[in-house]
Design an enzyme around this catalytic site. Structure first.
Site, short mmCIF file in Angstrom:
data_model
loop_
_atom_site.label_atom_id
_atom_site.label_comp_id
_atom_site.label_asym_id
_atom_site.label_seq_id
_atom_site.Cartn_x
_atom_site.Cartn_y
_atom_site.Cartn_z
N ARG A 151 1.90 5.80 -3.20
CA ARG A 151 2.80 6.99 -3.60
C ARG A 151 2.69 6.91 -5.40
O ARG A 151 2.79 7.95 -6.06
CB ARG A 151 4.45 6.40 -3.49
CG ARG A 151 4.88 6.84 -1.93
CD ARG A 151 5.80 5.87 -1.55
NE ARG A 151 6.53 6.55 -0.35
CZ ARG A 151 5.86 6.27 0.87
NH1 ARG A 151 4.83 5.41 1.02
NH2 ARG A 151 6.68 6.64 2.01
N ASP B 53 6.22 -0.63 11.57
CA ASP B 53 4.90 -1.50 11.13
C ASP B 53 5.36 -3.11 11.68
O ASP B 53 4.66 -3.97 11.44
CB ASP B 53 4.66 -1.42 9.89
CG ASP B 53 3.89 0.06 9.31
OD1 ASP B 53 4.01 0.79 10.49
OD2 ASP B 53 3.62 0.17 8.19
N SER C 77 6.61 12.14 12.07
CA SER C 77 6.15 10.88 10.99
C SER C 77 6.59 11.07 9.54
O SER C 77 6.82 12.43 9.28
CB SER C 77 4.64 11.04 10.65
OG SER C 77 4.08 10.35 9.67
N SER C 78 7.32 10.31 9.04
CA SER C 78 8.02 10.51 7.68
C SER C 78 7.10 10.84 6.65
O SER C 78 7.35 11.34 5.63
CB SER C 78 8.81 9.16 7.30
OG SER C 78 7.73 8.26 6.96
N ARG D 7 -3.07 -4.22 11.89
CA ARG D 7 -1.96 -4.95 12.43
C ARG D 7 -2.14 -5.58 13.71
O ARG D 7 -1.53 -6.84 13.98
CB ARG D 7 -0.72 -4.18 12.31
CG ARG D 7 -0.29 -3.54 10.96
CD ARG D 7 1.00 -3.10 10.93
NE ARG D 7 1.20 -2.27 9.76
CZ ARG D 7 1.14 -2.67 8.28
NH1 ARG D 7 1.09 -3.98 8.31
NH2 ARG D 7 1.18 -2.09 7.40
N LYS E 38 0.95 -1.05 0.18
CA LYS E 38 0.25 -0.19 -0.09
C LYS E 38 1.02 1.15 -0.09
O LYS E 38 0.41 2.24 -0.83
CB LYS E 38 -0.89 0.14 1.11
CG LYS E 38 -0.51 0.45 2.43
CD LYS E 38 -1.60 0.42 3.51
CE LYS E 38 -1.15 0.37 4.95
NZ LYS E 38 -0.56 1.80 5.41
N SER E 39 2.10 1.18 0.80
CA SER E 39 3.08 2.56 0.70
C SER E 39 3.38 2.75 -1.03
O SER E 39 3.47 4.00 -1.09
CB SER E 39 4.18 2.10 1.46
OG SER E 39 3.60 2.05 2.69
O1 LIG Z 1 5.00 6.51 4.16
C1 LIG Z 1 4.56 5.20 4.15
O2 LIG Z 1 3.92 4.64 3.32
C2 LIG Z 1 4.38 4.85 5.62
C3 LIG Z 1 5.41 5.26 6.70
C4 LIG Z 1 5.37 4.85 8.21
O3 LIG Z 1 4.42 5.97 8.80
P1 LIG Z 1 5.39 7.13 9.47
O4 LIG Z 1 6.34 7.72 8.99
O5 LIG Z 1 4.25 7.93 10.19
O6 LIG Z 1 6.18 6.17 11.19
C5 LIG Z 1 4.48 3.68 8.24
O7 LIG Z 1 4.29 3.37 9.62
C6 LIG Z 1 3.17 3.49 7.54
O8 LIG Z 1 2.44 2.22 7.56
C7 LIG Z 1 3.57 3.77 6.06
C1 LIG Z 2 0.55 3.03 10.32
C2 LIG Z 2 0.21 2.33 9.22
O1 LIG Z 2 -0.56 3.07 8.31
P1 LIG Z 2 -0.99 4.76 8.25
O2 LIG Z 2 0.08 5.71 8.97
O3 LIG Z 2 -0.51 5.01 6.70
O4 LIG Z 2 -2.54 4.73 8.29
C3 LIG Z 2 0.17 0.98 9.12
O5 LIG Z 2 -0.49 0.56 7.95
O6 LIG Z 2 0.92 0.31 9.94
#
Ligand SMILES: O=C(O)C1=C[C@@H](OP(=O)(O)O)[C@@H](O)[C@H](O)C1
Ligand SMILES: C=C(OP(=O)(O)O)C(=O)O
Length: 407
Positions: free
Chosen positions: A26, A287, A143-144, A363, A21-22
């Site tokens: 994007r 995650d 948060s990234s 999760r 999904k990431s």
């Molecule tokens: O950029 C992304 O696709 C994600 C970044 C992460 O979040 P954070 O950057 O808030 O830790 C991750 O936990 C999330 O599931 C997906």
């Molecule tokens: C943190 C998660 O998702 P999001 O932050 O994109 O809602 C995840 O999928 O574990």
């Protein structure tokens, strides 16, 4: 709804994992910004990607991205450069996940974004216009996704964008993923030390295929580790993955699982070697934390996991949720500050018939389902439909692997 899950004695399965999904979310933004006419191949069909597809294809001005953090953050940046007036909202939980750093950054770069309800949180009203861009400083420690959101629109800002990241950078592989995908769509950036610089450039449309999801793979590693006998093939994964969560393969060697790569994906096999204490900093793979916490207690592997500070602002407070639900199974986890979980074998009386609550967190459901392999009576999971956030086929895949599931 609740699912009662019972495990097969031998775990032998070939699983087509969901698409990442990431990467999907994007790719959708970059596809839109490059005005691409190509189809994205193997786009995820999970909730978080569906809300993004709906928003990008909608004729409306008001978007509900439900529980999708990436969609909330990426669309906020995307919409602030599309001329028009937009609103974006989500679930009650989303209305409590902070977004101030991103909103402040965008407003300082020429956007106009207002809070509709609570200062610092969605829902937002966005007045989109051309963005001037320039230079900003931003904490790398919350948060990234804020950084990824800014980076994807950065080449379209009049002056480009320079981001000076302050402090510790969390979820760094997700920022790298963003830059790698931008590069595939023809845009170059420079990341040196704490500074990322993107000059004004144009995206180019390219054909694009989404990889399978390494975070989803982690639950199958967990099942392999918890079962006496397991042979699992996971399709669509690559060794040189763009995803930071591909670290799961290396990490699970400490819990007795080896990975071999085929031309279709990976094969998981047990090697019987397991560490007695597992220390790891999850700052790059937040995650994966739930997978490892649950697996370790069930294998009686003591652990000290750090770098967990972002877990409190995800789908739920994951640190609290893990402690609550593991207590039902008879495990007492020690929490230090907001970023460390440690366990050295502390136990309490387990409940006779525990029902694991999932806190609207996919999760929690997926990391606790493999508990069925460790308990003769199986495990009961509440609100199992939450898995659709990232892995809609999770329960069907468990059935395919021989699990019994009753509601
Ligand atoms: O950029 C992304 O696709 C994600 C970044 C992460 O979040 P954070 O950057 O808030 O830790 C991750 O936990 C999330 O599931 C997906
Ligand atoms: C943190 C998660 O998702 P999001 O932050 O994109 O809602 C995840 O999928 O574990």
């Amino acid at each position: 709804m609740e699912y009662q899950i019972k495990a097969p004695s031998k775990l032998q399965a070939s699983i087509q994992l969901p698409a990442s999904k990431s990467i999907s979310n994007r790719a959708l933004i970059l596809h839109a910004l490059s005005y691409s006419a190509y189809d994205i191949v193997n786009l995820s069909d999970c909730d978080d990607t569906k809300v993004m597809v709906n928003a990008l294809n909608s004729d409306g001005r008001d978007f509900d991205i439900k529980a999708a953090g990436t969609a909330m953050r990426f669309l906020t940046a995307f919409l602030s450069k599309i001329v028009g007036e937009w609103t974006i909202t989500g679930t009650e939980r989303m209305k409590n996940r902070p977004i101030k750093l991103l909103v402040d950054a965008l407003n300082s770069l020429g956007a106009r974004i207002e809070y509709i309800e609570k200062e610092g949180y969605p829902p937002l009203r966005i007045f989109g216009s051309a963005l001037q861009g320039g230079e900003i400083s931003l904490s790398g420690g919350i948060s990234s996704q804020y950084i990824s959101a800014l980076l994807m629109v950065a080449p379209l800002m009049e002056k480009g964008l320079t981001i000076h990241l302050e402090g510790n950078i969390i979820s760094r592989p997700y920022i790298q993923l963003t830059l790698q995908l931008m590069e595939q769509f023809g845009v170059k950036a420079n990341w040196s030390g704490q500074t990322i610089k993107v000059l004004p450039q144009e995206y180019k449309p390219v054909p694009f295929t989404v990889e399978s999801d390494w975070s989803a793979a982690s639950y199958w590693y967990q099942m392999a580790a918890l079962n006496k006998d397991a042979e699992i093939e996971l399709l669509g994964l690559f060794k040189n993955s763009l995803q930071g969560d591909s670290a799961v393969a290396g990490l699970f060697t400490q819990l007795g699982i080896t990975t071999s790569y085929t031309n279709k994906g990976v094969l998981l096999k047990k090697n019987g070697n397991r560490c007695t204490k597992f220390n790891h900093n999850f700052v790059n793979e937040p995650d994966l934390a739930q997978t490892f916490v649950v697996t370790c207690v069930l294998l009686n592997v003591h652990f000290r996991f750090s770098g967990l500070q972002s877990l409190k602002i995800k789908e739920t407070d994951r640190i609290e949720a893990l402690c609550n639900e593991l207590r039902k199974l008879g495990y007492l986890i020690h929490v230090e500050g907001n970023s460390v979980m440690e366990w050295n074998g502390e136990r309490c009386e387990p409940m006779d018939h525990p029902v694991i609550n999932t806190y609207e967190d996919h999760r929690m459901a997926m990391a606790f389902a493999p508990v069925a392999l460790a308990l003769p009576q199986g495990i009961c999971i509440a609100d199992p439909e939450v898995v659709s956030k990232s892995y809609p086929n999770f329960w069907n895949d468990l059935l395919k692997a021989g699990f019994e599931i009753k509601d």
